[in-house]
Design an enzyme around this catalytic site. Structure first.
Site, PDB file in Angstrom:
ATOM      1  N   GLY A 172      -6.067  18.891  -4.008  1.00 30.50           N
ATOM      2  CA  GLY A 172      -7.529  18.378  -4.126  1.00 30.50           C
ATOM      3  C   GLY A 172      -7.589  17.411  -5.006  1.00 30.50           C
ATOM      4  N   GLY A 173      -8.673  17.594  -5.771  1.00 23.83           N
ATOM      5  CA  GLY A 173      -9.004  16.580  -6.792  1.00 23.83           C
ATOM      6  C   GLY A 173      -8.038  16.547  -7.962  1.00 23.83           C
ATOM      7  N   GLY A 407       9.632 -17.801  -2.965  1.00 25.11           N
ATOM      8  CA  GLY A 407       8.822 -16.971  -3.671  1.00 25.11           C
ATOM      9  C   GLY A 407       9.320 -15.969  -4.447  1.00 25.11           C
ATOM     10  N   ALA A 408      10.375 -15.243  -3.722  1.00 26.37           N
ATOM     11  CA  ALA A 408      10.978 -14.119  -4.165  1.00 26.37           C
ATOM     12  C   ALA A 408      11.899 -14.500  -5.701  1.00 26.37           C
ATOM     13  CB  ALA A 408      11.952 -13.587  -3.437  1.00 26.37           C
TER      14      ALA A 408
END
Length: 517
Positions: A172-173, A407-408
Site C-alpha cells: 500500500g502507501g 535523434g538517438a
C-alpha cells in the site's frame, strides 16, 4: 556517591525488554524461516556490528482498541547511526516481530528524526522495509506519519543518497517511501511490494492474479522497473547496499570516493580492438567493453533486468568513480525505447546531483519505431534523456563506438548537449539515419530508373556511408574531440576524466527545470 545499583538494574531490565523485539517465540519462529531480525540486519551492515541506537525506549502513543497497556519494543523500528567502510551512515530497520512492523505515530517520528539528522549531518540513509503497513488502530495518525516520512524523503532527495532495502512486506502507501528514494534493493525470497494485492485486484476488477504477478522482486526488476537490484537473500541485499555505498559520496557537496593515488596509465588494451564485429549489423555485448574500461572489471550494474537495451551502472576508471550509460547492441539492436529513456535519464540525474562524472558509450540506430512506442509517449520519454544530459554539469565524456543516428545520437550526449570530450572509434557512424535508408530517400528516382535498382541502391548507400557516416567528417567540424583506436579508450577516458574533475559550470538561476515527466 556511586549510582544506585537499583537504578542500573532497572536500566538493564528495560534494555533487555526493548532489545527483545516481539519476544523469544517470534524471534525463534523467524529464525526457523531463515529470516534475519531487524537488529541482525543492522549488525551485519555496520562496521564491526556497532551502532548508536536512537530511541530505544520509545513507546507507541495509541490508547484505543486495547492498545493502552500493550508494550511494543522500540515501537517496531530500530533507528541508528554507525559506520560503513569507515564513513558515517544512518539506517533504520522495521521490526516485523513487533506488531508486524506497522507504522504508527511514534514509529514514523523515529524514522523522521533519523532522516532529519541525516540531512543536517550530510550522511546517506539506508532504510530496511519489513512492515505490514499502517497501524490500523492509529488511523489518521498513522497516515500522517507516512506523509511526514514522504515529505522528508523528498527534502533529502539530491542532498544525501537514500537506499531502500525491501526485506519483507511493503504494501500500500508504505511502498511510496522506497519509491521516493534513489535506489531500491529487494530480496527475492520473503519480500513483496505492491499497492494493491491479488485480493484487492480481484475484488475491484475481477482479474485473478498471484503475488508473483504484482509484488515479487522478479516482477519489479524486469517488468515494472520499480527496483534497481534483486538479491537472492536478505544478507545479499545488505551486501549490495554496502557495495553501492562504496561508489557514492556522503552528500551533494562532497566528491565521490575517488582514489587519486592510482597512477595514470595510457597503455593500450589490444583486446578492445577485437571486440567490435567486422559486420556492422552484428550485435555485441557492450558489457565486455565496460569490463575492459573499469578497474578490475568491477562494474555495478543498475536495473540489470529492466530495459536491457540500455546499460547503466557504476565503476572506477583508474581510480575515478564514474557513472556509465551505454547502448546494448545485443538487445533490440541498441535502439532506445520508452523504458530505456526513463532508466537512463533517472541514472544521469542521480549522478549529476552527487557529482559523479558520466561516461557514455554509443551504438544505437535510433529510437525504437512502432505504434506502441509512439502512442506510449516516446517523444516525452526520449526528451527526458535530452533534458537530463543537458542539465548535467558534471564531467561528461562520450565514446561513439559504432552507430549514432538521428535523434538517438543527440540523446546519447554529443558535444551539442554539453559533452566535454567526445571520442570516436574508426567504426563510428554519425548521420541522420543509416546509409541504406538515406540513399533510398535522397536518390529515390535515380535508384528506380537504374537497370539494377538494388545494385544502384547499394552503390549510393556506400557512397553516403563513406562521405557522411564516417567519423572524420564530424571530426573535421569539431563535433568530435579525436578519432581513436578502441585499444586507446581506457587511457584516453582516464585522462579526460582527470582533466575535467575540476570543471565548474553555472546555469541561469531558477528553482528547477521542468523535466518532461
Amino acid at each position: 556517591m556511586a549510582i544506585s545499583p537499583k537504578l542500573l538494574e532497572e536500566l538493564a531490565e528495560k534494555r533487555k525488554i526493548a532489545l527483545s523485539g516481539g519476544g523469544p517465540e517470534k524471534l525463534e519462529a523467524r529464525k526457523k524461516k531463515g529470516l534475519h531480525t531487524a537488529r541482525e540486519r543492522l549488525t551485519s551492515f555496520f562496521d564491526g556490528g556497532q551502532f548508536l541506537e536512537l530511541g530505544l525506549h520509545v513507546e507507541h502513543s495509541c490508547h484505543d482498541f486495547g492498545m493502552a497497556d500493550k508494550h511494543m519494543a522500540a515501537d517496531g523500528v530500530i533507528t541508528a547511526i554507525g559506520y560503513v567502510d569507515g564513513r558515517p551512515i544512518a539506517a533504520f530497520a522495521q521490526d516485523f516481530t513487533v506488531g508486524g512492523g506497522a507504522v504508527g505515530r511514534m514509529h514514523a517520528k523515529k524514522i523522521c528524526d533519523l532522516l532529519d539528522y541525516a540531512k543536517q549531518s550530510g550522511m546517506p540513509v539506508v532504510g530496511i522495509n519489513d512492515s505490514g503497513g499502517a497501524r490500523i488502530q492509529e488511523g489518521d495518525e498513522a497516515l500522517s506519519g507516512y506523509g511526514q516520512i514522504f515529505f522528508r524523503n523528498t527534502l533529502l532527495s539530491g542532498v544525501v543518497p537514500q537506499i531502500s532495502v525491501i526485506a519483507g512486506p511493503c504494501a500500500g502507501g508504505a511502498a511510496y517511501s522506497p519509491a521516493l528514494t534513489d535506489f531500491i534493493i529487494m530480496a527475492k525470497n520473503g519480500a513483496q511490494m505492491f499497492i494493491c494485492g491479488p485480493e484487492v485486484i480481484k475484488a475491484a476488477t475481477g482479474a485473478t492474479v498471484t503475488m508473483d504477478d504484482v509484488g515479487s522482486a522478479v516482477t519489479h526488476a524486469s517488468v515494472s522497473g520499480n527496483i534497481h537490484f534483486i538479491a537472492d537473500s536478505g544478507v545479499e541485499a545488505m551486501q549490495i547496499a554496502k557495495k553501492l555505498h562504496s561508489f557514492l559520496p556522503s552528500n551533494n557537496v562532497m566528491d565521490p570516493p575517488h582514489n587519486m593515488n592510482v597512477p595514470l596509465d595510457m597503455t593500450p588494451d589490444p583486446v578492445l580492438n577485437e571486440i567490435m564485429p567486422s559486420n556492422g549489423k552484428e550485435g555485441f555485448d557492450v558489457k565486455k567493453v565496460i569490463e575492459r574500461l573499469v578497474d578490475n572489471a568491477d562494474f555495478l550494474e543498475v536495473q540489470r533486468d529492466f530495459a536491457r537495451n540500455m546499460v547503466v551502472g557504476f565503476g572506477r576508471i583508474q581510480g575515478i568513480v564514474v557513472g556509465i550509460i551505454a547502448n546494448q547492441p545485443n538487445f533490440k539492436a541498441g535502439t532506445i525505447d520508452i523504458d530505456a529513456s526513463d532508466k537512463a535519464a533517472r541514472f544521469i540525474r542521480f549522478c549529476n546531483v552527487f557529482n559523479i562524472p558520466l561516461l557514455t558509450l554509443v551504438d544505437t540506430g535510433g529510437f525504437l519505431p512502432g505504434i506502441q512506442q509512439e502512442r506510449g509517449g516516446i517523444i516525452r520519454h526520449g526528451a527526458k534523456m535530452l533534458f537530463a544530459y543537458s542539465a548535467a554539469t558534471v564531467p561528461k565524456i562520450t565514446v561513439i563506438m559504432r552507430k549514432a543516428y538521428g535523434g538517438a545520437y543527440l540523446a546519447m550526449c554529443p558535444k551539442d548537449l554539453g559533452a566535454d570530450m567526445v571520442f570516436a572509434w574508426p567504426t563510428a557512424e554519425i548521420a541522420v539515419m543509416g546509409a541504406a535508408g538515406a540513399a533510398n530517400i535522397l536518390f529515390k528516382r535515380e535508384i528506380a530508373a537504374a537497370p539494377d535498382p538494388k545494385a544502384k541502391a547499394d552503390e549510393l548507400a556506400a557512397e553516403y556511408q563513406s562521405k557522411f557516416a564516417a567519423p572524420y567528417r564530424a571530426a573535421s567540424k569539431a563535433f568530435i574531440t579525436d578519432v581513436i583506436e578502441p585499444s586507446e579508450t581506457r587511457g584516453k577516458v582516464a585522462m579526460a576524466l582527470r582533466a575535467t574533475l575540476s570543471k565548474r559550470e553555472t546555469r541561469p538561476p531558477k528553482k528547477h527545470g521542468n523535466i518532461p515527466l
